[in-house]
Motif scaffolding. Structure first.
Motif, PDB file in Angstrom:
ATOM      1  N   UNK A 190       0.840  -1.201   0.000  1.00 17.09           N
ATOM      2  CA  UNK A 190       0.000   0.000   0.000  1.00 17.09           C
ATOM      3  C   UNK A 190       0.875   1.251   0.000  1.00 17.09           C
ATOM      4  N   UNK A 191       0.441   2.264  -0.748  1.00 20.15           N
ATOM      5  CA  UNK A 191       1.030   3.602  -0.689  1.00 20.15           C
ATOM      6  C   UNK A 191      -0.101   4.616  -0.686  1.00 20.15           C
ATOM      7  N   UNK A 192      -0.048   5.591   0.205  1.00 19.17           N
ATOM      8  CA  UNK A 192      -1.069   6.643   0.284  1.00 19.17           C
ATOM      9  C   UNK A 192      -0.363   7.991   0.278  1.00 19.17           C
ATOM     10  N   UNK A 193      -0.739   8.860  -0.645  1.00 19.24           N
ATOM     11  CA  UNK A 193      -0.105  10.177  -0.701  1.00 19.24           C
ATOM     12  C   UNK A 193      -0.898  11.201   0.093  1.00 19.24           C
ATOM     13  N   UNK A 194      -0.181  12.225   0.547  1.00 18.32           N
ATOM     14  CA  UNK A 194      -0.781  13.350   1.269  1.00 18.32           C
ATOM     15  C   UNK A 194      -0.045  14.622   0.826  1.00 18.32           C
ATOM     16  N   UNK A 195      -0.351  15.083  -0.382  1.00 15.43           N
ATOM     17  CA  UNK A 195       0.384  16.212  -0.958  1.00 15.43           C
ATOM     18  C   UNK A 195       0.100  17.522  -0.244  1.00 15.43           C
ATOM     19  N   UNK A 196      -1.072  17.683   0.349  1.00 14.16           N
ATOM     20  CA  UNK A 196      -1.356  18.924   1.075  1.00 14.16           C
ATOM     21  C   UNK A 196      -0.491  19.033   2.322  1.00 14.16           C
ATOM     22  N   UNK A 197      -0.184  17.895   2.933  1.00 19.46           N
ATOM     23  CA  UNK A 197       0.628  17.886   4.151  1.00 19.46           C
ATOM     24  C   UNK A 197       2.123  17.983   3.851  1.00 19.46           C
ATOM     25  N   UNK A 198       2.481  17.900   2.589  1.00 20.06           N
ATOM     26  CA  UNK A 198       3.884  17.985   2.181  1.00 20.06           C
ATOM     27  C   UNK A 198       4.299  19.460   2.207  1.00 20.06           C
ATOM     28  N   UNK A 199       5.213  19.820   3.096  1.00 18.83           N
ATOM     29  CA  UNK A 199       5.569  21.230   3.271  1.00 18.83           C
ATOM     30  C   UNK A 199       6.284  21.820   2.066  1.00 18.83           C
ATOM     31  N   UNK A 200       6.786  20.981   1.171  1.00 19.57           N
ATOM     32  CA  UNK A 200       7.472  21.486  -0.012  1.00 19.57           C
ATOM     33  C   UNK A 200       6.586  21.467  -1.257  1.00 19.57           C
ATOM     34  N   UNK A 201       5.307  21.127  -1.060  1.00 19.70           N
ATOM     35  CA  UNK A 201       4.323  21.178  -2.147  1.00 19.70           C
ATOM     36  C   UNK A 201       3.062  21.903  -1.701  1.00 19.70           C
ATOM     37  N   UNK A 202       2.478  21.446  -0.586  1.00 17.65           N
ATOM     38  CA  UNK A 202       1.258  22.018   0.003  1.00 17.65           C
ATOM     39  C   UNK A 202       0.064  21.917  -0.942  1.00 17.65           C
ATOM     40  N   UNK A 203       0.067  20.862  -1.741  1.00 16.76           N
ATOM     41  CA  UNK A 203      -0.994  20.622  -2.698  1.00 16.76           C
ATOM     42  C   UNK A 203      -0.428  19.974  -3.942  1.00 16.76           C
ATOM     43  N   UNK A 204      -1.240  19.941  -5.000  1.00 19.83           N
ATOM     44  CA  UNK A 204      -0.851  19.201  -6.201  1.00 19.83           C
ATOM     45  C   UNK A 204      -0.595  20.084  -7.408  1.00 19.83           C
ATOM     46  N   UNK A 205      -1.580  20.873  -7.821  1.00 17.51           N
ATOM     47  CA  UNK A 205      -1.369  21.773  -8.962  1.00 17.51           C
ATOM     48  C   UNK A 205      -2.421  22.864  -8.967  1.00 17.51           C
ATOM     49  N   UNK A 206      -2.185  23.867  -9.793  1.00 16.97           N
ATOM     50  CA  UNK A 206      -2.978  25.098  -9.735  1.00 16.97           C
ATOM     51  C   UNK A 206      -4.268  24.986 -10.547  1.00 16.97           C
ATOM     52  N   UNK A 207      -5.187  25.881 -10.240  1.00 17.50           N
ATOM     53  CA  UNK A 207      -6.413  26.021 -11.024  1.00 17.50           C
ATOM     54  C   UNK A 207      -6.864  27.478 -10.957  1.00 17.50           C
ATOM     55  N   UNK A 208      -7.737  27.841 -11.884  1.00 20.27           N
ATOM     56  CA  UNK A 208      -8.281  29.198 -11.900  1.00 20.27           C
ATOM     57  C   UNK A 208      -9.480  29.245 -10.961  1.00 20.27           C
ATOM     58  N   UNK A 209      -9.247  29.798  -9.791  1.00 21.55           N
ATOM     59  CA  UNK A 209     -10.265  29.844  -8.758  1.00 21.55           C
ATOM     60  C   UNK A 209     -11.253  30.973  -9.023  1.00 21.55           C
ATOM     61  N   UNK A 210     -12.392  30.899  -8.365  1.00 19.64           N
ATOM     62  CA  UNK A 210     -13.368  31.990  -8.437  1.00 19.64           C
ATOM     63  C   UNK A 210     -12.673  33.293  -8.045  1.00 19.64           C
ATOM     64  N   UNK A 211     -12.814  34.306  -8.878  1.00 19.27           N
ATOM     65  CA  UNK A 211     -12.184  35.593  -8.620  1.00 19.27           C
ATOM     66  C   UNK A 211     -10.823  35.759  -9.244  1.00 19.27           C
ATOM     67  N   UNK A 212     -10.258  34.682  -9.805  1.00 15.02           N
ATOM     68  CA  UNK A 212      -8.962  34.782 -10.475  1.00 15.02           C
ATOM     69  C   UNK A 212      -9.155  34.749 -11.983  1.00 15.02           C
TER      70      UNK A 212
END
Length: 445
Positions: free
Chosen positions: A376-398
């Protein structure tokens, strides 16, 4: 069926905008430019460093992790290469990564997100019902497309789905939204700007996966580069004389710096810029969205899904909107190992990052009615201090102007690259790669 293609539709950017970037991918002559520090050894940073180094520019790459690759992470702990971050070359025709993979000697396999069997309660959903919801989804997208041109800045894709009459109480439609939006954009409809939905570019041709892992491309770019690992950057100072880059290990002085850290790291404001970055750039960092896509990788002794469900497709879907994963990639399609790679994005991924590996695995096994895995492998990219997530998107207001503002150099000394700085190909590895070439070429000019 076409509901799970890489992008739902493209509204006018496409290959035309890519042409000048691809034309810049050729080699350059020897230059006398001064020393350049590249912050980050992900795809964009290595692309920039490779281009500059090949042109004769002295380059030092500083990387906070103890490995290169950034959000590209090929793990081999299960006995085979598994990409825990980026995994696909999206659109193979004209994509610079297709040629890069060939240069690296990396084998690729075509995958088809439309080739999917959906399960509900451990039972196979009637393919006719899946096809019907796919056609309904296509009709909803057709309804949403004209809304995007004059949508208000505060309108979200969720608003568009309601206006288009999507039945969000239907478990199959919930799966469709989770798969086509959550696992695609790493965000939820409530977060995505309706005005810019679908305006990103895409390359033609099938998507490709690399059985040997994306690390092959990373290693190819990184050959012979001066890379300092475990070198977290804490401060970047710049003036007319040059730049000073402070890491946990040393202080580097150079002519220029290219910052390629993820947007999530910029949002966290953990790097001090002296003087502070311009207000327009800081506002762009704040407005743009940074999404989350996590994976649950399960290796089995036997491919139970081929016998229990007679599934030989590329993808397995899990009906409903609150499932532990929305889809699983059938690893037998690109390896001879019984492997399933589960995907979950947006709020569902964020909410479940606090769960233990055991709880995560138990939930996925229950949804599949599967035997115990052997790995088993489980990722947690938000908890990764050198990523803090996966990739960008155009959010509401941007808007794409925020991506352009993020890409603008500061004082001709501090450049920025990374997928979030590419207004056309954001959220992709090829966008990251092209952004690195863009900033290298800006220096070479």
């Amino acid at each position: 069926m076409f509901a799970l293609t890489r992008r739902q539709f493209t509204l006018g950017l496409g290959a035309v905008a890519a042409t000048p970037l691809l034309a810049a991918c050729g080699g350059g002559g020897v230059t006398t430019r001064g020393h350049v520090v590249v912050v980050g050894a992900g795809m964009s940073g290595l692309a920039a460093a490779r281009r500059l180094t090949d042109a004769g520019v002295p380059v030092t790459v500083v990387e906070a992790r103890s490995r290169i690759g950034g959000r590209i992470w090929t793990d081999t702990s299960l006995g085979l290469p598994v990409d825990l971050g980026a995994a696909w070359i999206h659109g193979s025709q004209g994509n610079p990564l297709t040629g890069l993979a060939a240069q690296a000697g990396a084998h690729t396999v075509q995958t088809n997100f439309d080739d999917v069997v959906v399960l509900d309660g451990g039972r196979t959903v009637d393919p006719a019902a899946v096809e019907e919801v796919s056609w309904n989804w296509a009709g909803i997208i057709d309804e949403i497309e004209p809304m995007t041109f004059d949508a208000a800045p505060d309108a979200s894709l969720a608003d568009g789905l309601v206006w288009a009459g999507a039945d969000l109480d239907d478990p199959l439609m919930q799966w469709m939204v989770a798969a086509a939006i959550g696992a695609e954009y790493a965000a939820d409809p409530e977060e995505l700007a309706l005005r810019w939905f679908g305006h990103e570019g895409e390359f033609d041709g099938p998507d490709l996966i690399l059985p040997g892992g994306y690390r092959q491309l990373i290693d190819h770019l990184a050959r012979d580069l001066d890379i300092r690992l475990d070198a977290e950057v804490t401060r970047i100072a710049y003036d007319d004389a040059g730049v000073t880059v402070e890491t946990a290990q040393e202080v580097l002085r150079a002519d220029r710096v290219i910052v390629t850290v993820p947007l999530g790291v910029l949002k966290a404001d953990v790097i001090v810029f002296d003087p502070p970055l311009p207000q327009a750039k800081r506002a762009a960092v704040e407005r743009l969205g940074f999404g989350l896509l996590d994976k649950v990788v399960l290796r089995f002794d036997e491919p139970f899904w081929t016998e229990a469900y007679d599934i030989h497709s590329d993808m397995l879907g899990i009906a409903g909107g609150a499932q532990p994963v929305s889809d699983l990639v059938n690893g037998l399609r690109f390896t001879d190992v019984p492997l399933l790679v589960g995907l979950r994005g947006g709020a569902n991924a964020r909410a479940r990052e606090a769960d233990s590996d055991q709880r995560t695995v138990d939930e996925v096994l229950a949804a599949l009615r599967a035997p115990d895995p052997v790995g088993v492998l489980v990722t947690r990219w938000a908890a990764d201090s050198y990523a803090r997530g996966s990739y960008s998107f155009l959010a509401v207001g941007s808007s794409p102007s925020d991506q352009q503002a993020l890409a603008e150099p500061v004082s001709d000394r501090v450049a920025f690259a990374g997928e979030a700085t590419h207004p056309e190909f954001f959220a992709t590895v090829h966008g990251a790669y092209l952004s690195g070439l863009r900033e290298a070429d800006r220096i070479l000019r």
